[in-house]
Design a protein around this motif. Structure first.
Motif, mmCIF file in Angstrom:
data_model
loop_
_atom_site.group_PDB
_atom_site.id
_atom_site.type_symbol
_atom_site.label_atom_id
_atom_site.label_comp_id
_atom_site.label_asym_id
_atom_site.label_seq_id
_atom_site.Cartn_x
_atom_site.Cartn_y
_atom_site.Cartn_z
ATOM 1 N N LEU A 47 38.120 41.919 35.804
ATOM 2 C CA LEU A 47 38.424 40.507 36.595
ATOM 3 C C LEU A 47 37.171 40.396 37.636
ATOM 4 O O LEU A 47 36.872 41.235 38.394
ATOM 5 C CB LEU A 47 39.464 40.332 37.217
ATOM 6 C CG LEU A 47 40.114 39.046 37.568
ATOM 7 C CD1 LEU A 47 40.506 38.184 36.328
ATOM 8 C CD2 LEU A 47 41.602 39.005 38.266
ATOM 9 N N MET A 48 36.443 39.445 37.629
ATOM 10 C CA MET A 48 35.627 39.030 38.642
ATOM 11 C C MET A 48 36.047 38.030 39.778
ATOM 12 O O MET A 48 36.630 36.706 39.046
ATOM 13 C CB MET A 48 34.295 38.629 38.138
ATOM 14 C CG MET A 48 33.176 38.535 38.963
ATOM 15 S SD MET A 48 31.456 38.204 38.325
ATOM 16 C CE MET A 48 31.658 38.534 36.341
ATOM 17 N N VAL A 49 36.102 37.897 40.727
ATOM 18 C CA VAL A 49 36.376 36.738 41.762
ATOM 19 C C VAL A 49 35.314 36.729 42.561
ATOM 20 O O VAL A 49 34.891 37.708 43.664
ATOM 21 C CB VAL A 49 38.037 37.551 42.473
ATOM 22 C CG1 VAL A 49 38.231 36.364 43.613
ATOM 23 C CG2 VAL A 49 38.835 37.779 41.491
ATOM 24 N N LEU A 50 34.839 35.269 42.792
ATOM 25 C CA LEU A 50 33.879 34.962 43.756
ATOM 26 C C LEU A 50 34.170 34.133 44.730
ATOM 27 O O LEU A 50 34.579 33.002 44.154
ATOM 28 C CB LEU A 50 32.707 34.536 42.834
ATOM 29 C CG LEU A 50 32.009 35.551 41.848
ATOM 30 C CD1 LEU A 50 31.058 34.893 40.589
ATOM 31 C CD2 LEU A 50 31.508 36.810 42.351
ATOM 32 N N PRO A 76 40.135 46.714 36.606
ATOM 33 C CA PRO A 76 38.962 46.879 37.528
ATOM 34 C C PRO A 76 38.531 45.529 38.143
ATOM 35 O O PRO A 76 38.512 44.368 37.415
ATOM 36 C CB PRO A 76 38.024 47.171 36.659
ATOM 37 C CG PRO A 76 38.660 48.077 35.497
ATOM 38 C CD PRO A 76 39.988 47.347 35.431
ATOM 39 N N LEU A 77 38.464 45.435 39.635
ATOM 40 C CA LEU A 77 38.316 44.134 39.938
ATOM 41 C C LEU A 77 37.044 44.179 40.770
ATOM 42 O O LEU A 77 36.669 45.281 41.559
ATOM 43 C CB LEU A 77 39.196 44.073 41.116
ATOM 44 C CG LEU A 77 39.244 42.797 42.023
ATOM 45 C CD1 LEU A 77 39.112 41.369 41.354
ATOM 46 C CD2 LEU A 77 40.206 42.727 43.095
ATOM 47 N N CYS A 78 36.058 43.093 40.562
ATOM 48 C CA CYS A 78 34.985 43.149 40.926
ATOM 49 C C CYS A 78 34.868 41.797 42.084
ATOM 50 O O CYS A 78 35.509 40.758 41.504
ATOM 51 C CB CYS A 78 33.673 42.636 39.989
ATOM 52 S SG CYS A 78 32.204 42.481 40.884
ATOM 53 N N TYR A 79 34.616 41.958 43.440
ATOM 54 C CA TYR A 79 34.574 41.176 44.089
ATOM 55 C C TYR A 79 33.162 40.451 44.757
ATOM 56 O O TYR A 79 32.418 41.246 45.254
ATOM 57 C CB TYR A 79 35.697 41.353 45.553
ATOM 58 C CG TYR A 79 35.328 40.139 46.734
ATOM 59 C CD1 TYR A 79 35.954 39.048 46.730
ATOM 60 C CD2 TYR A 79 34.342 40.377 47.559
ATOM 61 C CE1 TYR A 79 35.803 38.020 47.487
ATOM 62 C CE2 TYR A 79 34.133 39.212 48.657
ATOM 63 C CZ TYR A 79 34.832 38.421 48.553
ATOM 64 O OH TYR A 79 34.774 37.250 49.469
ATOM 65 N N GLY A 80 32.983 39.322 44.781
ATOM 66 C CA GLY A 80 31.819 39.003 45.538
ATOM 67 C C GLY A 80 31.879 37.603 46.480
ATOM 68 O O GLY A 80 32.915 36.654 46.482
ATOM 69 N N VAL A 97 39.037 47.505 45.694
ATOM 70 C CA VAL A 97 38.150 46.866 45.041
ATOM 71 C C VAL A 97 37.366 48.039 44.253
ATOM 72 O O VAL A 97 36.764 48.740 44.926
ATOM 73 C CB VAL A 97 37.496 45.660 45.648
ATOM 74 C CG1 VAL A 97 36.263 45.160 44.618
ATOM 75 C CG2 VAL A 97 38.388 44.728 46.123
ATOM 76 N N GLU A 98 36.856 47.914 42.847
ATOM 77 C CA GLU A 98 36.230 48.912 42.375
ATOM 78 C C GLU A 98 34.630 48.618 42.214
ATOM 79 O O GLU A 98 33.865 49.449 42.217
ATOM 80 C CB GLU A 98 36.365 48.820 40.887
ATOM 81 C CG GLU A 98 37.693 49.754 40.438
ATOM 82 C CD GLU A 98 39.196 48.832 40.808
ATOM 83 O OE1 GLU A 98 40.221 49.727 40.756
ATOM 84 O OE2 GLU A 98 39.089 47.662 41.061
ATOM 85 N N LYS A 99 34.353 47.214 42.282
ATOM 86 C CA LYS A 99 32.846 46.791 42.534
ATOM 87 C C LYS A 99 32.733 45.719 43.463
ATOM 88 O O LYS A 99 33.793 44.638 43.448
ATOM 89 C CB LYS A 99 32.474 46.200 40.990
ATOM 90 C CG LYS A 99 32.558 47.246 39.811
ATOM 91 C CD LYS A 99 32.155 46.514 38.593
ATOM 92 C CE LYS A 99 32.238 47.530 37.344
ATOM 93 N NZ LYS A 99 31.748 46.619 35.978
ATOM 94 N N ILE A 100 31.469 45.632 44.189
ATOM 95 C CA ILE A 100 31.233 44.661 44.828
ATOM 96 C C ILE A 100 30.075 43.707 44.201
ATOM 97 O O ILE A 100 29.172 44.629 43.799
ATOM 98 C CB ILE A 100 31.053 44.719 46.583
ATOM 99 C CG1 ILE A 100 29.922 45.962 46.500
ATOM 100 C CG2 ILE A 100 32.562 45.402 46.887
ATOM 101 C CD1 ILE A 100 28.762 45.538 46.946
ATOM 102 N N ALA A 101 29.874 42.354 44.357
ATOM 103 C CA ALA A 101 28.959 41.608 43.751
ATOM 104 C C ALA A 101 28.211 40.930 44.941
ATOM 105 O O ALA A 101 28.635 40.465 45.949
ATOM 106 C CB ALA A 101 29.438 40.636 43.050
ATOM 107 N N GLN A 123 27.449 52.645 40.260
ATOM 108 C CA GLN A 123 28.281 51.928 39.481
ATOM 109 C C GLN A 123 28.979 50.841 39.911
ATOM 110 O O GLN A 123 29.637 50.071 39.266
ATOM 111 C CB GLN A 123 29.155 52.948 38.469
ATOM 112 C CG GLN A 123 30.372 53.475 39.379
ATOM 113 C CD GLN A 123 29.920 54.217 40.363
ATOM 114 O OE1 GLN A 123 28.771 54.916 40.435
ATOM 115 N NE2 GLN A 123 30.864 54.720 41.494
ATOM 116 N N SER A 124 29.177 50.857 41.322
ATOM 117 C CA SER A 124 29.904 49.770 41.980
ATOM 118 C C SER A 124 29.236 48.695 42.568
ATOM 119 O O SER A 124 29.799 48.185 43.354
ATOM 120 C CB SER A 124 30.758 50.726 43.175
ATOM 121 O OG SER A 124 31.655 51.543 42.653
#
Length: 252
Positions: A47-50, A76-80, A97-101, A123-124
């Motif tokens: 899931l990507m949340v911007l 897995p959650l990506c936040y930006g 959160v697993e990734k940051i954008a 990778q994050s």
């Protein structure tokens, strides 16, 4: 081993879930937490949340909202949105959160990418690149929700990002955003051969056939979409959806 991923992209504006068309006219479509709960049930790949307000409003990320999302999210959650320092990035990772954008910050301060990658791992670290077609060919890179055109050379920038320590690139087509008539395959064809790191494509998916065609043509790639997973039918009734296991097997 990496596999193609199907990734809903949620846009947060004024704390609500919205959908835009060509980065304009945000339409309220519900509560972000409720959407996350439904995508949990449907076993979304990621899931990507911007947060599309944070950078434009020159404010920090909304840590309480991020914590609520991360606590609820079972994928897995990506936040930006609004991330401008290593400390902010670290705080967000500590919330689960697993990734940051990053987008505009990646252009204004590429060293930040390297610093964050050293802290949390390549990778994050994800960079979202918003692009728009030029009238006479090629693409321009934009920031601040498509309102600021940069002088960045897209192809050179994409190549440089790998050396900065970025682990994934998201290419987002402003022209195709919310139009639901398919991805910009020419854009992907131009960018994908330049990089060895994972790439995700956003902007234009109107059906699962669009997702299937993207994977068929480009193989291991991230297929992200907003409208496809929040609207249903030609009248765009709001209905959170995601392909079931059988449909996914056909696509992949």
């Amino acid at each position: 081993m990496l596999a193609p991923r199907i990734i809903p992209c949620l846009l947060v504006h004024n704390k609500g879930l919205v959908k835009t068309v060509k980065f304009k006219d945000p339409k309220y479509v519900g509560d972000p937490i409720n959407a996350v709960k439904i995508f949990n049930e449907k076993e979304s790949d990621e899931l990507m949340v911007l947060d599309i307000d944070a950078t434009v409003e020159h404010r920090e990320p909304d840590y309480k909202m991020i914590e609520n999302l991360a606590t609820e999210c079972r994928m897995p959650l990506c936040y930006g949105g609004g991330i401008r320092t290593v400390e902010q990035a670290t705080k967000i990772f500590n919330l689960g959160v697993e990734k940051i954008a990053l987008s505009s910050a990646a252009i204004e301060n590429p060293k930040l990418l390297t610093d964050i990658a050293k802290e949390v791992g390549n990778q994050s670290v994800v960079v979202v690149i918003d692009v728009k077609k030029r009238m006479f060919g090629g693409y321009d890179v934009y920031t601040h929700n498509g309102t600021k055109k940069t002088k960045i050379d897209l192809e050179k920038f994409v190549i440089d990002l790998q050396s900065f320590g970025v682990g994934e690139i998201v290419i987002n087509s402003i022209d195709n955003d919310g139009v639901m008539k398919g991805y910009d395959l020419n854009l992907i064809e131009k960018i994908k051969p330049l990089i060895d790191i994972p790439m995700t494509v956003l902007g234009g998916a109107g059906s699962l056939d669009d997702v299937s065609s993207l994977i068929e043509k480009f193989g291991i790639i991230g297929c992200s979409a907003g409208s496809l997973f929040v609207f249903k039918g030609k009248y765009k009734a709001v209905l959170i959806n995601y392909p079931n296991k059988t449909d996914k097997e056909k696509i992949l």
